[in-house]
Design a protein around this motif. Structure first.
Motif, PDB file in Angstrom:
ATOM      1  N   UNK A  87       5.083  21.400   4.768  1.00 19.77           N
ATOM      2  CA  UNK A  87       5.260  20.326   5.748  1.00 19.77           C
ATOM      3  C   UNK A  87       4.061  20.261   6.683  1.00 19.77           C
ATOM      4  N   UNK A  88       3.531  19.083   6.841  1.00 16.88           N
ATOM      5  CA  UNK A  88       2.367  18.882   7.692  1.00 16.88           C
ATOM      6  C   UNK A  88       1.050  18.923   6.950  1.00 16.88           C
ATOM      7  N   UNK A  89       1.029  19.604   5.801  1.00 15.10           N
ATOM      8  CA  UNK A  89      -0.226  19.736   5.067  1.00 15.10           C
ATOM      9  C   UNK A  89      -0.730  18.392   4.557  1.00 15.10           C
ATOM     10  N   UNK A  90       0.194  17.536   4.169  1.00 18.07           N
ATOM     11  CA  UNK A  90      -0.181  16.261   3.551  1.00 18.07           C
ATOM     12  C   UNK A  90       0.035  15.089   4.506  1.00 18.07           C
ATOM     13  N   UNK A  91       0.231  15.384   5.780  1.00 16.75           N
ATOM     14  CA  UNK A  91       0.652  14.368   6.735  1.00 16.75           C
ATOM     15  C   UNK A  91      -0.331  13.208   6.837  1.00 16.75           C
ATOM     16  N   UNK A  92      -1.621  13.498   6.890  1.00 14.27           N
ATOM     17  CA  UNK A  92      -2.603  12.428   7.090  1.00 14.27           C
ATOM     18  C   UNK A  92      -2.598  11.433   5.937  1.00 14.27           C
ATOM     19  N   UNK A  93      -2.564  11.948   4.708  1.00  9.26           N
ATOM     20  CA  UNK A  93      -2.573  11.078   3.532  1.00  9.26           C
ATOM     21  C   UNK A  93      -1.311  10.212   3.470  1.00  9.26           C
ATOM     22  N   UNK A  99       1.150   3.415   6.750  1.00  8.98           N
ATOM     23  CA  UNK A  99       0.507   2.336   7.503  1.00  8.98           C
ATOM     24  C   UNK A  99       0.077   1.211   6.574  1.00  8.98           C
ATOM     25  N   UNK A 100      -0.447   1.574   5.408  1.00 13.79           N
ATOM     26  CA  UNK A 100      -0.853   0.569   4.432  1.00 13.79           C
ATOM     27  C   UNK A 100       0.336  -0.295   4.013  1.00 13.79           C
ATOM     28  N   UNK A 101       1.469   0.338   3.702  1.00 14.90           N
ATOM     29  CA  UNK A 101       2.653  -0.411   3.281  1.00 14.90           C
ATOM     30  C   UNK A 101       3.151  -1.323   4.404  1.00 14.90           C
ATOM     31  N   UNK A 102       3.149  -0.801   5.620  1.00 13.06           N
ATOM     32  CA  UNK A 102       3.635  -1.595   6.747  1.00 13.06           C
ATOM     33  C   UNK A 102       2.733  -2.792   7.021  1.00 13.06           C
ATOM     34  N   UNK A 103       1.435  -2.568   7.059  1.00 11.53           N
ATOM     35  CA  UNK A 103       0.509  -3.676   7.298  1.00 11.53           C
ATOM     36  C   UNK A 103       0.570  -4.706   6.172  1.00 11.53           C
ATOM     37  N   UNK A 104       0.701  -4.216   4.933  1.00 16.18           N
ATOM     38  CA  UNK A 104       0.786  -5.142   3.803  1.00 16.18           C
ATOM     39  C   UNK A 104       2.003  -6.048   3.929  1.00 16.18           C
ATOM     40  N   UNK A 105       3.117  -5.466   4.370  1.00 15.04           N
ATOM     41  CA  UNK A 105       4.319  -6.275   4.543  1.00 15.04           C
ATOM     42  C   UNK A 105       4.193  -7.256   5.682  1.00 15.04           C
ATOM     43  N   UNK A 106       3.748  -6.766   6.834  1.00 16.37           N
ATOM     44  CA  UNK A 106       3.639  -7.620   8.022  1.00 16.37           C
ATOM     45  C   UNK A 106       2.643  -8.753   7.811  1.00 16.37           C
ATOM     46  N   UNK A 107       1.578  -8.466   7.054  1.00 20.09           N
ATOM     47  CA  UNK A 107       0.561  -9.487   6.808  1.00 20.09           C
ATOM     48  C   UNK A 107       0.870 -10.343   5.571  1.00 20.09           C
ATOM     49  N   UNK A 108       2.073 -10.165   5.020  1.00 19.38           N
ATOM     50  CA  UNK A 108       2.560 -11.022   3.924  1.00 19.38           C
ATOM     51  C   UNK A 108       1.733 -10.857   2.652  1.00 19.38           C
ATOM     52  N   UNK A 272       7.487  -3.883  -1.804  1.00 18.15           N
ATOM     53  CA  UNK A 272       6.300  -3.231  -2.341  1.00 18.15           C
ATOM     54  C   UNK A 272       6.716  -1.835  -2.785  1.00 18.15           C
ATOM     55  N   UNK A 273       6.472  -1.515  -4.047  1.00 18.27           N
ATOM     56  CA  UNK A 273       6.840  -0.199  -4.574  1.00 18.27           C
ATOM     57  C   UNK A 273       5.580   0.504  -5.059  1.00 18.27           C
TER      58      UNK A 273
END
Length: 315
Positions: A87-93, A99-108, A272-273
């Motif tokens: 836990x925590x080792x892969x947090x940044x990736x 963030x990518x998934x969220x921005x992709x959704x919000x930006x349609x 988005x999957x």
């Protein structure tokens, strides 16, 4: 007089991954056979976990999520051994992927990618922003903490949901972050624009996002899951997505997983999957090696280990 050498084994494969071997040495230990080891760095699966000699005091597991290890009964077999997760080792990736998934959704973005003609006027009403929006992170552990400083520069307000509700602090955590306890989760939905699910999978967190939670979100809300599929009730999610109760979902994990061909989630336009690849192998091993080096160093020095597993909590 020199300090005694601490033997740490690596399993199940020998030769072990070079980065992991180097990490053990950098941490101040020596790579040894299991029968003489005090620690074990395990890079295999629960089903292949070996009988442990009495000399082993600590085991480092390769993943952040450890529900399969509970199912396999590993912790119950060795109640005196200290186990740590990644836990925590892969947090940044993983946070970057969220963030990518969220921005992709919000930006349609899904509709933009499907478009085969210039439909600017059709898209304008649906393209949004995170600026001024509230993002609720359910499970603000390592991934959530890494995601917070990615969101706040974009102008988002963050509500971090943790088991205890204790304030999240740190040099990269702004004072504006609001923290609430899990038992108060139901009270934040009305103030939430988007949700990121990053909690551990335990019996208590199964279907943490259910039909009731989804019904309290906004028609523009996106739900992002980069934790484990069962944290979201899939049937309820499909219904909410199909009926416009929420705006969309970005899923790196699903229930069931792998998501079978023909499942409704594959055909919904507001989904988005990604196939559980927020932490791909080419990034995972190096991050795990860094985690191993840090924990070996702590083990050798007799210090508190990173990411200890508490069997009573389930993670």
């Amino acid at each position: 007089m020199s300090e005694p050498v601490v033997p740490v084994a690596i399993g199940p494969d020998r030769p072990a991954p070079t980065l992991v071997e180097k990490a053990v040495v950098e941490g101040g230990a020596v790579v040894s056979d299991l029968d003489e080891a005090r620690g074990l760095i395990w890079v295999g699966k629960p089903a292949d976990f070996p009988p442990l000699p009495e000399s082993v005091e600590w085991v480092q597991l390769p993943a952040a999520g450890v529900e399969d290890w509970f199912t396999a009964g590993v912790f119950a077999r060795y109640p005196k051994v200290r186990f740590t997760s990644a836990a925590g080792a892969f947090a940044a990736s993983v946070a970057e992927h969220a963030l990518m998934l969220l921005l992709a959704g919000v930006r349609y973005l899904p509709e933009h990618l499907r478009a085969d003609s210039w439909r600017q006027q059709d898209f304008f009403p649906h393209v949004g922003s995170l600026r001024g929006k509230t993002v609720t992170i359910v499970g603000a552990g390592g991934i959530g903490r890494a995601l917070i400083p990615m969101l706040t520069p974009l102008g988002a307000h963050v509500i971090a949901v943790t088991r205890s509700g204790h304030p999240i602090t740190g040099p990269d955590i702004p004072d504006s972050v609001e923290t609430v306890s899990t038992d108060q989760l139901g009270k934040v939905w009305s103030r939430t624009d988007h949700v990121v699910v990053a909690a551990p999978a335990t019996p208590e967190t199964r279907h943490l996002i259910d039909a009731d939670a989804l019904s309290r979100l906004k028609p523009s809300s996106w739900v992002i899951n980069i934790a484990r599929g069962p944290l979201i009730d899939t049937d309820a999610l499909v219904a909410a997505l199909s009926s416009g109760v929420i705006g969309g979902a970005g899923l790196d994990v699903t229930d069931p997983e792998p998501l079978p061909d023909g499942h409704p989630l594959w055909t919904l336009p507001n989904v988005i999957i990604t196939p559980h690849d927020s932490n791909p192998p080419q990034l995972r091993l190096a991050a795990f090696a860094d985690h191993v080096a840090a924990n070996v160093s702590r083990f050798v020095a007799g210090r508190e280990l990173l990411a200890p597993i508490d069997p009573r909590r389930g993670y």
